[in-house]
Structures are given as C-alpha cells and as structure tokens.
Design an enzyme around this catalytic site. Structure first.
Site: not given
Length: 375
Positions: A156, A181, A185
């Site tokens: 991402s 989050y 990544k």
C-alpha cells in the site's frame, strides 16, 4: 554385449528419456498453479478473474471474514471456470502447512489476505498485527522450502506516510506509519525483503496500491464490505442507493484546494491487470533482482469532494453528505509517480475516475436488486 546387458542398457535409456521428458514437461508446462490468498475479497476476486482468463490454474484461500462465498459464483459466471477453493484461516500455522502439503505444485502466491481499514486498525491494532503479519510469515515459510517460487505482495501507499513530495515515487522515504495498518505493510515488505536475501529461489514483488475502486464491468463482482464501509466509494454507492442516510466527509480543513483529502483512485480492473503483468515477470525470470517494489496508481490525485461531484455527474444521483471531524490515521494527500511501473512492467492505468465510479454504481444496483429479490 550380451542380450541381458543390452536389455539393461535399453531399460536405463528409456528411464533416462522418460525422466528428461517429465522434467521438460514440468519446466514448460502451460499452466502455472497460483495460490490467491484472500481471493474472494475485492481486489483478490478481480485478480482471480484475470488469472483464469489468462489460463492460469488458480487455488483460492479465504476465511470469508470480510467476503462471501457468493463471490465464487460471480467468478464462475464471468469466466465459465470454477477455481479450487479452500475455506482456511491463515492465522492457523498447521492449516497453512497442511495446505502446502495438499498442493505441492504451487508455483506462485498472490497474497491479498489481510485486514485493511485504517480507522479500524487504530482502534484494534493487535488484530492487524496478528492477521497481517503472522499469516505472511506462515505462507513465506512454506514457499521458502521450494527450489523456486514467486510471491506478489499486496502492499500500500500507506508505507510512505505523509510524503514530502507529490507525486510519490518508489524512491520516496518510507516514513513512520500513520496507522497500525500502514505499519503492517511496512513491516510486511521488510519481512519479504529479508526472506528473499537468504532464499534466492524466492522471487517477490511488492505492489504498492494507491486507492482501488470500481467493479467488474459485468456487475457480477465488486467491493462488498461487511457492515459499515471503511472506504469512500462503497459508502458513496450505499448512500446513493439509500442504505445510508448520508455520507460523512472526514475533515474539510486540510491544506488542499477544497479542504478535503486527496487520493489516487485506481480502477480495480487496472489493478488486476498489473498483478498479471508482475506475476509473468517473475515466472518468466525477467526480473533483475529477486525483490522489487512498484507503485500502482493513475498518477493523478482527486479530493473527496471531487469524487462526490464526479459520481453525481456520471450517475445523475445527488449525494447527501455532511462534514465530520478528521479521522485519525488519515494523511492529507497521496498520489503516485507511475513511471517505474510503466517503464519496467509496461503497465499503465487505462480507466478514468468516472469509469470506475460508474462501474461501482452498476455493482451497487445489482447488489440491492439481489437483496430485494431475497427479502
């Protein structure tokens, strides 16, 4: 040479020839077997369709925590093929081991399985660290046992945090993550990079998505969030269809033209195609390094209000919305420099923002039509 010796020699030559033929068949087999984790999710399902249309042999793993088994039917309707499906939770290490024992001929993995909502990750960080990192480690452990394997990681643009310059290139510094989050990544990419260093037979690419939206043009599959949507476009379509009273725009005091956040919205069909291109590069051994990263976006940023206005233009639907407080973990702006993907992968996004929003609306109308029939 007596007849007995001749017979032995002949048998040995036949054995060698059969072995050689089998090796060649295996090396040059037409169909590569690809595991798609999270393959019934939004991006995963569209990528499965693209794989099947390219004649890959596909196995899907999904625990249905944020998807539906009905998506498998949509994939079959589009492609006239039904991929193998395993309802499996990748957080269970033993289940992952058993899967790879059952499917020893997996050539590559496209790893989508992960929790992906920024806001939820702030509220429940441990869920994200468990689901996004443990699963990655368990899959890589099994792949690293193979002589050769390919791995595509669903990464991402959140790895960049709030970048200093726009557009964001792959050389931009990876800053402190703005959310758990985003941190998963960043850590995920580091795990893959470190694993590739010690396992040269493992070839991997991390694809750093910007903001995937839209749906398959058939309207058979699309983004189907469980519960309240965490992403902008499904919230827009659900508001337009009447499922939600109004849309919340999180913040109108950002330093942008209209005060709302700017993102690079890419059609999921473009994204699915990029996965096929990246996978082929690894399978055909055209990658110079055994680990690489690519941005996937359109190269253009649109604000939240611009997305709302475009949706209204292409659908004729007026959207009720309200300005809400900023959401923790959101950055001001992010849009991609896509030159590397274009120059190295020969890939470029084809669809417009309007195309993506129109397809998302078609999908939403199909969902509500089905729900009405069932009620």
């Amino acid at each position: 040479m007596n007849p007995f010796q001749a017979s032995i020699r002949c048998t040995e030559e036949v054995d060698v020839n059969i072995f050689t033929i089998l090796q060649r068949i295996r090396k040059n087999k037409m169909k590569s077997k690809i595991l798609v984790t999270g393959g019934l999710g939004f991006i995963g399902s569209h990528t499965v369709v693209a794989l099947l249309e390219q004649d890959y042999d596909v196995v899907i793993i999904d625990n249905l925590s944020n998807s539906s088994i009905e998506v498998l039917g949509g994939i079959t309707k589009i492609t006239q093929k039904t991929p193998e499906f395993e309802n499996l939770d990748l957080r269970n290490k033993d289940s992952v081991i058993q899967f790879f024992e059952k499917y020893p001929d997996i050539d590559g993995v496209i790893h989508f399985a992960a929790s992906k909502a920024v806001g939820e990750s702030v509220e429940n960080p441990l869920l994200y660290y468990e689901n996004n990192l443990n699963t990655l480690v368990y899959v890589l452990k099994q792949l690293s046992k193979k002589e050769e394997a390919c791995f595509i990681f669903s990464s991402s643009c959140t790895v960049y945090g709030q970048a200093d310059e726009m557009p964001i290139s792959e050389n931009a510094p990876v800053k402190k993550a703005m959310s758990p989050y985003g941190n998963t990544k960043q850590i995920g990419e580091e795990i893959i990079r470190d694993t590739c260093k010690v396992h040269p037979g493992l070839k991997a690419i991390s694809l750093r998505y910007f903001n995937p939206i839209g749906a398959h043009p058939s309207g058979e599959i699309g983004e189907l969030p469980i519960g309240t949507p965490q992403n902008l476009v499904p919230f827009i379509t659900q508001t337009a269809i009447g499922k939600r009273e109004r849309l919340s725009v999180y913040g109108d005091d950002y330093p942008t033209g209209d005060g709302t956040c700017i993102r690079d919205y890419i059609h999921v069909m473009d994204l699915a195609e990029a996965h096929i291109v990246a996978l082929k590069r690894l399978l055909e051994k055209r990658s110079e390094n055994n680990y690489d990263v690519f941005n996937l976006g359109t190269g253009k940023g649109n604000s939240v209000l611009e997305v709302i206005n475009t949706f209204e233009e292409v659908t004729g639907k007026k959207l009720p919305y309200k300005i809400a407080d900023r959401r923790e973990g959101d950055i001001t702006a992010a849009y991609a420099d896509t030159n590397k993907a274009h120059n190295v992968l020969n890939w470029k996004a084809k669809f417009t923002l309007g195309d993506a929003l129109e397809s998302a609306w078609k999908w939403e109308k199909k969902v509500i039509e089905k729900e009405n029939k069932e009620s």
